[in-house]
Design a protein around this motif. Structure first.
Motif, PDB file in Angstrom:
ATOM      1  N   ILE A  50      30.892  -8.179  -7.516  1.00 24.01           N
ATOM      2  CA  ILE A  50      30.787  -9.448  -8.242  1.00 24.01           C
ATOM      3  C   ILE A  50      29.975  -9.249  -9.518  1.00 24.01           C
ATOM      4  O   ILE A  50      28.866  -8.702  -9.481  1.00 24.01           O
ATOM      5  CB  ILE A  50      30.112 -10.513  -7.351  1.00 24.01           C
ATOM      6  CG1 ILE A  50      30.945 -10.708  -6.070  1.00 24.01           C
ATOM      7  CG2 ILE A  50      29.938 -11.823  -8.105  1.00 24.01           C
ATOM      8  CD1 ILE A  50      30.227 -11.459  -4.983  1.00 24.01           C
ATOM      9  N   TYR A  51      30.532  -9.717 -10.631  1.00 22.77           N
ATOM     10  CA  TYR A  51      29.829  -9.679 -11.910  1.00 22.77           C
ATOM     11  C   TYR A  51      28.768 -10.771 -11.915  1.00 22.77           C
ATOM     12  O   TYR A  51      29.061 -11.937 -11.647  1.00 22.77           O
ATOM     13  CB  TYR A  51      30.838  -9.894 -13.043  1.00 22.77           C
ATOM     14  CG  TYR A  51      30.243  -9.965 -14.425  1.00 22.77           C
ATOM     15  CD1 TYR A  51      29.552  -8.893 -14.964  1.00 22.77           C
ATOM     16  CD2 TYR A  51      30.392 -11.106 -15.202  1.00 22.77           C
ATOM     17  CE1 TYR A  51      29.016  -8.948 -16.239  1.00 22.77           C
ATOM     18  CE2 TYR A  51      29.870 -11.167 -16.484  1.00 22.77           C
ATOM     19  CZ  TYR A  51      29.188 -10.092 -16.998  1.00 22.77           C
ATOM     20  OH  TYR A  51      28.659 -10.151 -18.266  1.00 22.77           O
ATOM     21  N   GLY A  52      27.533 -10.396 -12.215  1.00 17.61           N
ATOM     22  CA  GLY A  52      26.430 -11.351 -12.182  1.00 17.61           C
ATOM     23  C   GLY A  52      25.929 -11.785 -13.544  1.00 17.61           C
ATOM     24  O   GLY A  52      24.869 -12.387 -13.649  1.00 17.61           O
ATOM     25  N   GLY A  53      26.689 -11.458 -14.608  1.00 26.67           N
ATOM     26  CA  GLY A  53      26.287 -11.870 -15.946  1.00 26.67           C
ATOM     27  C   GLY A  53      25.580 -10.758 -16.706  1.00 26.67           C
ATOM     28  O   GLY A  53      25.514  -9.616 -16.248  1.00 26.67           O
ATOM     29  N   TYR A  54      25.068 -11.112 -17.881  1.00 31.47           N
ATOM     30  CA  TYR A  54      24.390 -10.128 -18.719  1.00 31.47           C
ATOM     31  C   TYR A  54      23.252 -10.793 -19.472  1.00 31.47           C
ATOM     32  O   TYR A  54      23.165 -12.015 -19.566  1.00 31.47           O
ATOM     33  CB  TYR A  54      25.361  -9.479 -19.716  1.00 31.47           C
ATOM     34  CG  TYR A  54      25.755 -10.382 -20.859  1.00 31.47           C
ATOM     35  CD1 TYR A  54      25.081 -10.320 -22.070  1.00 31.47           C
ATOM     36  CD2 TYR A  54      26.774 -11.311 -20.726  1.00 31.47           C
ATOM     37  CE1 TYR A  54      25.418 -11.157 -23.123  1.00 31.47           C
ATOM     38  CE2 TYR A  54      27.123 -12.149 -21.763  1.00 31.47           C
ATOM     39  CZ  TYR A  54      26.442 -12.067 -22.961  1.00 31.47           C
ATOM     40  OH  TYR A  54      26.773 -12.906 -23.998  1.00 31.47           O
ATOM     41  N   ARG A  55      22.406  -9.950 -20.005  1.00 35.15           N
ATOM     42  CA  ARG A  55      21.382 -10.431 -20.934  1.00 35.15           C
ATOM     43  C   ARG A  55      21.246  -9.386 -22.042  1.00 35.15           C
ATOM     44  O   ARG A  55      21.482  -8.194 -21.825  1.00 35.15           O
ATOM     45  CB  ARG A  55      20.056 -10.713 -20.248  1.00 35.15           C
ATOM     46  CG  ARG A  55      19.390  -9.528 -19.644  1.00 35.15           C
ATOM     47  CD  ARG A  55      18.152  -9.960 -18.874  1.00 35.15           C
ATOM     48  NE  ARG A  55      17.372  -8.798 -18.532  1.00 35.15           N
ATOM     49  CZ  ARG A  55      16.100  -8.789 -18.316  1.00 35.15           C
ATOM     50  NH1 ARG A  55      15.423  -9.913 -18.386  1.00 35.15           N
ATOM     51  NH2 ARG A  55      15.450  -7.694 -18.009  1.00 35.15           N
ATOM     52  N   VAL A  56      20.858  -9.839 -23.196  1.00 34.14           N
ATOM     53  CA  VAL A  56      20.702  -8.953 -24.349  1.00 34.14           C
ATOM     54  C   VAL A  56      19.300  -8.360 -24.298  1.00 34.14           C
ATOM     55  O   VAL A  56      18.308  -9.088 -24.253  1.00 34.14           O
ATOM     56  CB  VAL A  56      20.936  -9.707 -25.671  1.00 34.14           C
ATOM     57  CG1 VAL A  56      20.685  -8.798 -26.860  1.00 34.14           C
ATOM     58  CG2 VAL A  56      22.348 -10.278 -25.706  1.00 34.14           C
ATOM     59  N   ARG A  57      19.228  -7.040 -24.316  1.00 36.37           N
ATOM     60  CA  ARG A  57      17.941  -6.340 -24.290  1.00 36.37           C
ATOM     61  C   ARG A  57      17.437  -6.049 -25.695  1.00 36.37           C
ATOM     62  O   ARG A  57      16.255  -6.110 -25.963  1.00 36.37           O
ATOM     63  CB  ARG A  57      18.060  -5.032 -23.505  1.00 36.37           C
ATOM     64  CG  ARG A  57      18.543  -5.197 -22.069  1.00 36.37           C
ATOM     65  CD  ARG A  57      17.600  -5.954 -21.222  1.00 36.37           C
ATOM     66  NE  ARG A  57      16.393  -5.181 -21.040  1.00 36.37           N
ATOM     67  CZ  ARG A  57      15.292  -5.628 -20.484  1.00 36.37           C
ATOM     68  NH1 ARG A  57      15.233  -6.847 -20.040  1.00 36.37           N
ATOM     69  NH2 ARG A  57      14.232  -4.868 -20.373  1.00 36.37           N
ATOM     70  N   GLU A  58      18.374  -5.656 -26.581  1.00 36.43           N
ATOM     71  CA  GLU A  58      18.043  -5.381 -27.975  1.00 36.43           C
ATOM     72  C   GLU A  58      19.236  -5.801 -28.821  1.00 36.43           C
ATOM     73  O   GLU A  58      20.367  -5.666 -28.390  1.00 36.43           O
ATOM     74  CB  GLU A  58      17.815  -3.881 -28.208  1.00 36.43           C
ATOM     75  CG  GLU A  58      16.698  -3.259 -27.428  1.00 36.43           C
ATOM     76  CD  GLU A  58      16.680  -1.744 -27.570  1.00 36.43           C
ATOM     77  OE1 GLU A  58      17.253  -1.203 -28.541  1.00 36.43           O
ATOM     78  OE2 GLU A  58      16.107  -1.098 -26.693  1.00 36.43           O
ATOM     79  N   ALA A  59      18.964  -6.265 -30.034  1.00 35.81           N
ATOM     80  CA  ALA A  59      20.040  -6.617 -30.960  1.00 35.81           C
ATOM     81  C   ALA A  59      19.663  -6.162 -32.358  1.00 35.81           C
ATOM     82  O   ALA A  59      18.508  -6.300 -32.771  1.00 35.81           O
ATOM     83  CB  ALA A  59      20.305  -8.124 -30.951  1.00 35.81           C
ATOM     84  N   ALA A  60      20.646  -5.621 -33.058  1.00 36.58           N
ATOM     85  CA  ALA A  60      20.413  -5.171 -34.429  1.00 36.58           C
ATOM     86  C   ALA A  60      20.192  -6.366 -35.342  1.00 36.58           C
ATOM     87  O   ALA A  60      20.713  -7.458 -35.101  1.00 36.58           O
ATOM     88  CB  ALA A  60      21.607  -4.348 -34.911  1.00 36.58           C
ATOM     89  N   GLU A  61      19.431  -6.153 -36.398  1.00 34.13           N
ATOM     90  CA  GLU A  61      19.166  -7.214 -37.364  1.00 34.13           C
ATOM     91  C   GLU A  61      20.451  -7.771 -37.976  1.00 34.13           C
ATOM     92  O   GLU A  61      20.548  -8.957 -38.261  1.00 34.13           O
ATOM     93  CB  GLU A  61      18.235  -6.712 -38.476  1.00 34.13           C
ATOM     94  CG  GLU A  61      16.789  -6.584 -38.059  1.00 34.13           C
ATOM     95  CD  GLU A  61      16.157  -7.923 -37.714  1.00 34.13           C
ATOM     96  OE1 GLU A  61      16.406  -8.926 -38.408  1.00 34.13           O
ATOM     97  OE2 GLU A  61      15.403  -7.954 -36.731  1.00 34.13           O
ATOM     98  N   ASN A  62      21.454  -6.891 -38.195  1.00 31.54           N
ATOM     99  CA  ASN A  62      22.705  -7.366 -38.805  1.00 31.54           C
ATOM    100  C   ASN A  62      23.612  -8.074 -37.800  1.00 31.54           C
ATOM    101  O   ASN A  62      24.668  -8.578 -38.163  1.00 31.54           O
ATOM    102  CB  ASN A  62      23.460  -6.213 -39.485  1.00 31.54           C
ATOM    103  CG  ASN A  62      23.970  -5.182 -38.501  1.00 31.54           C
ATOM    104  OD1 ASN A  62      23.886  -5.344 -37.288  1.00 31.54           O
ATOM    105  ND2 ASN A  62      24.494  -4.088 -39.030  1.00 31.54           N
ATOM    106  N   GLY A  63      23.216  -8.099 -36.514  1.00 35.26           N
ATOM    107  CA  GLY A  63      23.984  -8.815 -35.505  1.00 35.26           C
ATOM    108  C   GLY A  63      25.243  -8.109 -35.041  1.00 35.26           C
ATOM    109  O   GLY A  63      26.000  -8.652 -34.240  1.00 35.26           O
TER     110      GLY A  63
END
Length: 150
Positions: A50-63
């Motif tokens: 079962i897929y339990g979702g995700y969360r963003v750990r790091e994101a680049a400034e340019n998105g």
């Protein structure tokens, strides 16, 4: 350019790995395989992915790129030898034959070249219902995401 990782492509890889490494499971099923299954007629012992979702750990400034952490739950399903009155201790003993191989198959396994190995994570408590027991094992996977500029 580095080829992108399929953001939702981990499920079939996990299912394939479990089918190959946990022969005691009579079935390894995705969530959509379970939609119309009634509890009393389900296959056991089995593994439900079962897929339990995700969360963003790091994101680049340019998105345009990010490192996400996906949660995947493998539910070990066992049925008691008797009827509804099976004790949790007996069901836990039955589940142990699957829990160990699932942990061995997935802990530290690297599903794709640019991914980090899967890690065991905190999970919910087991559930006992209708003579069945459900033991959830939770794993996290770091999944890099990068998109091209349109």
């Amino acid at each position: 350019m580095i080829p992108p990782i399929d953001f939702l492509g981990l499920e079939p890889l996990i299912i394939e790995r479990l089918k190959a490494t946990v022969p005691a499971a009579r079935a390894v099923l995705a969530a959509e395989d379970l939609a119309d299954v009634q509890e009393r007629s389900q296959t056991a012992p089995a593994l439900h992915v079962i897929y339990g979702g995700y969360r963003v750990r790091e994101a680049a400034e340019n998105g345009r790129s990010a490192l996400t952490e996906q949660t995947w739950i493998v539910v070990v399903v066992v049925k008691g030898a008797g009827q509804r009155g099976d004790a949790p201790a007996a069901l836990r003993a039955s589940a142990a034959a699957l829990v160990g191989p699932v942990l061995s198959a997935l802990m530290g396994w690297r599903p794709a070249e640019r991914m980090r190995p899967l890690r065991l994570a905190d999970g919910p408590r087991p559930v006992f219902s209708g003579g069945f027991a459900y033991f959830p094992l939770t794993f996290t996977a770091s999944v890099p995401v990068q998109v091209e500029k349109l």
